[in-house]
Design an enzyme around this catalytic site. Structure first.
Site, PDB file in Angstrom:
ATOM      1  N   GLU A 155      10.660  -1.760   1.774  1.00 20.64           N
ATOM      2  CA  GLU A 155      10.018  -1.631   3.088  1.00 20.64           C
ATOM      3  C   GLU A 155       8.503  -1.589   2.942  1.00 20.64           C
ATOM      4  O   GLU A 155       7.774  -2.170   3.742  1.00 20.64           O
ATOM      5  CB  GLU A 155      10.527  -0.394   3.830  1.00 20.64           C
ATOM      6  CG  GLU A 155      12.050  -0.315   3.998  1.00 20.64           C
ATOM      7  CD  GLU A 155      12.695  -1.571   4.541  1.00 20.64           C
ATOM      8  OE1 GLU A 155      12.038  -2.292   5.317  1.00 20.64           O
ATOM      9  OE2 GLU A 155      13.855  -1.862   4.178  1.00 20.64           O
ATOM     10  N   GLU A 177      12.330 -11.790   3.941  1.00 21.42           N
ATOM     11  CA  GLU A 177      13.371 -10.997   3.271  1.00 21.42           C
ATOM     12  C   GLU A 177      13.629 -11.458   1.836  1.00 21.42           C
ATOM     13  O   GLU A 177      13.731 -10.640   0.925  1.00 21.42           O
ATOM     14  CB  GLU A 177      14.665 -10.997   4.091  1.00 21.42           C
ATOM     15  CG  GLU A 177      14.531 -10.290   5.452  1.00 21.42           C
ATOM     16  CD  GLU A 177      14.044  -8.858   5.359  1.00 21.42           C
ATOM     17  OE1 GLU A 177      14.019  -8.270   4.257  1.00 21.42           O
ATOM     18  OE2 GLU A 177      13.653  -8.308   6.412  1.00 21.42           O
ATOM     19  N   GLU A 198      10.809  -1.886   8.353  1.00 20.27           N
ATOM     20  CA  GLU A 198       9.411  -1.886   7.899  1.00 20.27           C
ATOM     21  C   GLU A 198       8.378  -1.816   9.013  1.00 20.27           C
ATOM     22  O   GLU A 198       7.261  -2.328   8.848  1.00 20.27           O
ATOM     23  CB  GLU A 198       9.165  -3.147   7.066  1.00 20.27           C
ATOM     24  CG  GLU A 198       9.165  -4.486   7.852  1.00 20.27           C
ATOM     25  CD  GLU A 198      10.497  -5.213   7.891  1.00 20.27           C
ATOM     26  OE1 GLU A 198      11.541  -4.569   7.677  1.00 20.27           O
ATOM     27  OE2 GLU A 198      10.490  -6.431   8.139  1.00 20.27           O
ATOM     28  N   ASN A 199       8.659  -1.178  10.163  1.00 19.34           N
ATOM     29  CA  ASN A 199       7.687  -1.067  11.251  1.00 19.34           C
ATOM     30  C   ASN A 199       6.305  -0.712  10.696  1.00 19.34           C
ATOM     31  O   ASN A 199       6.181   0.143   9.828  1.00 19.34           O
ATOM     32  CB  ASN A 199       8.108   0.035  12.229  1.00 19.34           C
ATOM     33  CG  ASN A 199       9.595   0.004  12.502  1.00 19.34           C
ATOM     34  OD1 ASN A 199      10.093  -0.969  13.018  1.00 19.34           O
ATOM     35  ND2 ASN A 199      10.303   1.047  12.094  1.00 19.34           N
ATOM     36  N   HIS A 250       7.081  -5.024   2.467  1.00 19.23           N
ATOM     37  CA  HIS A 250       7.021  -5.803   3.703  1.00 19.23           C
ATOM     38  C   HIS A 250       5.652  -5.684   4.376  1.00 19.23           C
ATOM     39  O   HIS A 250       5.290  -6.534   5.193  1.00 19.23           O
ATOM     40  CB  HIS A 250       8.073  -5.299   4.701  1.00 19.23           C
ATOM     41  CG  HIS A 250       9.399  -5.994   4.611  1.00 19.23           C
ATOM     42  ND1 HIS A 250       9.523  -7.358   4.528  1.00 19.23           N
ATOM     43  CD2 HIS A 250      10.669  -5.506   4.628  1.00 19.23           C
ATOM     44  CE1 HIS A 250      10.819  -7.676   4.501  1.00 19.23           C
ATOM     45  NE2 HIS A 250      11.528  -6.568   4.546  1.00 19.23           N
TER      46      HIS A 250
HETATM   47  N1  ARG Z   1      13.858  -5.860   8.080  1.00 19.53           N
HETATM   48  C1  ARG Z   1      14.791  -4.836   7.657  1.00 19.53           C
HETATM   49  C2  ARG Z   1      14.807  -4.890   6.148  1.00 19.53           C
HETATM   50  O1  ARG Z   1      15.414  -5.681   5.519  1.00 19.53           O
HETATM   51  C3  ARG Z   1      16.150  -5.020   8.189  1.00 19.53           C
HETATM   52  C4  ARG Z   1      16.273  -4.839   9.655  1.00 19.53           C
HETATM   53  C5  ARG Z   1      17.477  -5.473  10.182  1.00 19.53           C
HETATM   54  N2  ARG Z   1      17.830  -4.961  11.443  1.00 19.53           N
HETATM   55  C6  ARG Z   1      18.698  -5.527  12.265  1.00 19.53           C
HETATM   56  N3  ARG Z   1      18.979  -4.940  13.361  1.00 19.53           N
HETATM   57  N4  ARG Z   1      19.305  -6.638  12.017  1.00 19.53           N
HETATM   58  O2  ARG Z   1      14.119  -4.238   5.501  1.00 19.53           O
HETATM   59 ZN    ZN Z   2      13.579  -6.426   4.336  1.00 17.50          ZN
END
Ligand code: ARG
Ligand code: ZN
Length: 897
Positions: A296, A318, A262-263, A299
């Site tokens: 995403e 999450e 979700e950058n 987020h």
């Molecule tokens: N925040 C991301 C999501 O759930 C997952 C990223 C996890 N990345 C990692 N390298 N552990 O949408």
């Molecule tokens: Zn997430």
């Protein structure tokens, strides 16, 4: 080294702004990082310690002057920064090697394009930084690269300037208008094309949406774009949360460790969750894309605007965001029964993946207390159980109360890095009269205590008093580091049916009138009784409707009562659950008594399911009102792994043999009904991925699978012939793959030519080739043929261990989705597993550590599997050059608890 939640301390410095310049080159990328840093006045003065990993440091300047620094445990330490609160200009120049980055964390190259992945701790692989989520900065990013090779240059926020350089290079500058933690940083540079869409929000602001893919994939972006538009509209309508950026970008890459990221303003996705057209994607793929794109996007508020104080709070973003994407998908599904189908699917994931995790060596609370490698804690507990915790809050305060709680959460914490407690407090404070507010400290045990609670329900009907007393008792087994548990707050939604299946009005003793036919009781004590009055005969209880709490329910329902629920319950979840429980009972009884084995000639023809259940399942299948999607769920047998979880000691071959025999029994006993279902559920015309069409395809695919299985047993060629024809001529992937799966699952000789044909048709579609590998690796084992096939496929020219999707499609499918084939009595499956864990660990520890978890539940296995699994784990643990990721997983598995 272990990181502990109790050791949290605020950062000694803040970073207000970051100006990053990249000279992008696959072999050696130069990164100039200019930060404005100041001391945190609330913390005693101390040196500045910046995180870094696999960086080459060339220069450090403080306010434009050279400075002394030292390196300590990978950190860059500056001890002589000026005292006082004045900001300091810190300039750090480093290089890194993106083309050699096979871990896919930090800056890496995928098919000639640069991508980043920074969550959780990847930013330190790009530059020295305070790589922790509570340090939020403003970012300006300048990208320079060869124009022909990298025509598109992207980063977070808004494109403010761009231009040409000499030598065929060009540049672009991006400014993110929002402060963010560094795990939300992203850049992309490469040959990409975009589908674009302009939208106007409710408030009237205009936005540009873009979905970037490789040239040639543009025809697979429509569904992702529609999903994004739907998600934006939904978040505004349901929670009043608008898009806060002029531009929102999604970029797809085929090399990605997880699903998506979700950058801020620049989401980076695994192609698996972006690309779809009718020819290449199944209905399930379409549904997954809708949900991951929405996840995403959501987020952007739950994670980005309000972020996590530290990584122990991961579920803050999450769990909440999974809850939000589940709610979104239910609303998109539309009808009440389509909503229920989505709920059943979500619960199935929870129970087949999270419950075992909660009962195994990796069990951890939704808010963990310690970790060695944070990447190992992106788990179904943090995500799916975390979502259930949020769902329980909504149940306890009501939907409107929950919306009010979300408003208060953002009013209090927008722009902050906060904790799970802050979230629960906001929801409770917005609903001071709710059961959540009354029991908040106790409710928060869902964050601190691991393990799946058990609830025992005992009902007693008192004929003289015309009352029914339900006694609920809770307990929770010990988990690693938590021998003793305190009682949870457990909302139990329930109804009572009479023997004919009619819903009874629910009036508790002390109330002057009934309150509907379904209601929620809140269990807070170790044991509590609830008495319903005005009950004329012993009722059939329908407990834990909609799976209102993530617990294991133990009640004394008779087969007859479960059959009543299967036929009549108004709660679709419990209707499905009654069928599953009846199947489980029959399976467990058969596993305990028989010595069935599957052989190379296929499953045994045995009567495991009682006739009454087969008849009840027939009635569901033929039901004039029920949806096809719901029927498909009811008629799908519980997974081998889920059956195994119900047993104290698991003989995986017996579980497999019994499930195979049940499958054949259903195929044969309902043969005419399957034929009817097949004929009645065709979906001619243009492909549409909506829930109704998808449900019809799911049921007709199950029917075809059953018909092929019966035919194979009877030596009949008609249905396998039809399936083969369909593999050749289908116009959409759901039908084509359904037919191919039916041939593979029935072990028919046409499976081989069908697989060959399928590969030839899709050799240039990586996501379809992944399906091709996965299907063969998860085929039912008949006489041990699967492992040699998997080993042969490892040598296939299309197999690449460095590509996570491909590694998962072959290796994970075999080790984690095919217990009958993996748990071989000769231990060859475990040998294969340990080889692959070590090979992957040298390339990508994060992916290797996921595979390492295939033996999590080894202590439950019967001999000889148990000893063989321990040996395989010990073999991996004995390697000296193991990553921290894999070491944590195998270390926990082998720990004596
Ligand atoms: N925040 C991301 C999501 O759930 C997952 C990223 C996890 N990345 C990692 N390298 N552990 O949408
Ligand atoms: Zn997430």
């Amino acid at each position: 080294t272990v990181t502990r939640r109790e050791d949290y301390a605020p950062p000694p410095f803040w970073i207000d702004s970051v100006d990053l310049s990249f000279d992008l080159d696959p072999a050696k990328t130069r990164v100039l990082n200019r930060m404005r840093v100041r001391r945190n006045p609330d913390v005693p003065a101390q040196p500045l310690r910046l995180d870094g990993e696999e960086l080459n440091l060339a220069r450090v300047l403080v306010n434009g002057q050279g400075t002394s620094f030292k390196m300590d445990a990978g950190q860059l330490v500056l001890e002589n920064l000026p005292a006082g609160s004045e900001p300091v200009e810190l300039e750090i120049f480093t290089t890194c090697a993106p083309a050699k980055n096979t871990r896919l964390m930090g800056l890496y190259v995928s098919e000639g394009t640069f991508f980043t992945q920074c969550e959780a701790e990847g930013f330190r692989r790009i530059t020295y930084f305070l790589d922790r989520p509570d340090v939020m900065a403003s970012y300006t990013v300048t990208l320079r690269a060869d124009k022909a090779a990298y025509p598109v240059l992207l980063s977070n926020g808004n494109l403010v300037a761009q231009g040409e350089l000499e030598d065929g290079r060009h540049w672009a500058q991006w400014v993110d208008p929002h402060k963010k933690p560094c795990y939300l940083f992203a850049l992309v540079a490469g040959k990409l094309v975009a589908r674009e869409q302009r939208i106007r929000s409710r408030a009237g602001t205009e936005h540009l949406l873009q979905v970037y893919v490789r040239p040639g994939d543009l025809d697979k972006t429509e569904h992702a774009m529609h999903s994004l538009m739907a998600a934006i509209a939904w978040d505004e309508a349901r929670f009043g949360l608008p898009l806060d950026l002029e531009r929102f970008m999604i970029v797809a890459t085929s090399d990605f460790n997880m699903g998506a990221m979700e950058n801020k303003g620049l989401n980076i996705f695994n192609t698996k969750f972006v690309l779809a057209n009718a020819a290449t994607a199944t209905d399930a793929d379409y549904a997954n894309i809708e949900s991951v794109v929405a996840h995403e996007y959501f987020h952007n508020w739950t994670g980005n605007r309000v972020t996590c104080r530290d990584w122990f709070q991961l579920s803050l973003k999450e769990g909440l965001t999974v809850f939000r994407d589940q709610e979104f998908s239910q609303d998109m599904a539309g009808s009440p029964s389509a909503r229920a189908v989505k709920r059943i699917e979500d619960v199935r994931v929870l129970r087949t993946a999270q419950f075992p995790e909660d009962a195994g060596p990796m069990a951890h609370p939704v808010r963990p207390d310690s970790y060695i490698e944070i990447n190992n804690f992106y788990t179904v507990t943090i995500y799916e159980k975390g979502a259930e915790v949020v769902r329980m809050m909504q149940t306890l305060v009501g939907r409107e109360g929950f919306d009010a709680g979300m408003k208060l959460y953002f009013a209090r914490h927008d722009g902050q890095a906060v904790t799970c407690e802050d979230f629960a407090q906001a929801i409770a404070d917005a609903n001071p009269a709710s059961a959540l507010a009354r029991h908040l400290p106790q409710f928060k045990r869902w964050y601190s205590q691991a393990g799946t609670p058990r609830v025992r329900a005992q009902g007693a009907w008192d004929a003289a008093a015309r009352s029914y007393t339900l006694t609920l008792t809770q307990s929770c087994p010990p988990t690693p580091g938590q021998p003793h548990k305190e009682p949870f707050v457990i909302p139990i939604e329930l109804g009572l049916l009479d023997a004919a299946g009619h819903a009874l009005p629910l009036q508790l003793a002390g109330e002057d009138a009934p309150h509907g036919t379904t209601r929620t009781l809140v269990l807070t004590e170790p044991s509590q009784s609830f008495t319903f009055v005005d009950i004329d005969a012993a009722p059939v209880p329908s407990l834990l409707r909609g799976f209102s709490t993530p617990v294991i329910l133990e009640d004394e329902a008779s087969d007859a009562q479960l059959l009543t629920l299967l036929a009549h319950d108004t709660d679709p979840f419990n209707r499905w659950e009654a069928g599953q429980r009846l199947v489980l009972r029959a399976a467990i009884a058969a596993i305990a008594t028989s010595a069935l084995q599957t052989s190379a000639s296929g499953p045994l023809d045995a009567q495991i399911l009682p006739t009454s259940l087969v008849q009840a399942l027939r009635e569901v299948l033929r039901h004039p009102q029920l949806d096809a999607a719901f029927k498909e769920l009811v008629l799908t047998l519980p997974a081998e792994s889920y059956i195994a979880e119900q047993l104290d000691e698991v003989d995986p071959q017996r579980v497999h043999a019994v499930r195979e025999a049940m499958r054949l029994q259903l195929a044969l006993a309902l043969q005419a009904d399957w034929q009817w279902a097949w004929e009645q559920h065709q979906t001619p015309g243009a492909y549409r991925p909506d829930p109704v069409c998808a449900g019809r395809r799911a049921l007709s695919n199950l029917a075809l699978h059953m018909l092929c299985l019966a035919a194979q047993h009877q030596g009949d060629q008609v249905w396998p012939g039809k399936a083969y024809q369909r593999v050749k001529t289908a116009t959409n992937m759901s039908e084509r793959f359904g037919a191919l799966s039916a041939l593979v699952a029935s072990g028919h000789e046409l499976a081989a030519p069908a697989l060959e044909r399928f590969h030839a048709l899709f050799k240039d579609e990586p996501l379809v080739i992944d399906k091709w590998f996965a299907l063969q690796a998860s085929a039912p084992d008949r006489g041990g043929q699967v492992l040699p096939i998997v080993r042969r496929l490892l040598q296939h020219p299309d197999f690449h261990l460095t590509n996570p999707n491909r590694a998962r499609s072959l290796i994970f499918s075999y080790c984690m989705n095919n217990p009958g084939a993996f748990h071989r009595a000769d231990a060859a499956g475990y040998q294969f597993w340990s080889e692959r864990v070590l090979a992957l660990d040298a390339i990508n520890p994060q992916v290797a550590a996921r595979l390492a978890r295939a033996l999590d539940r080894w202590k439950k296995l019967a001999e000889p599997w148990r000893s063989a699994a321990r040996e395989a784990l010990a073999r991996v643990a004995a390697k000296s050059e193991l990553s921290a990721d894999v070491r944590e997983v195998v270390g926990r598995a082998l720990a004596e608890e």
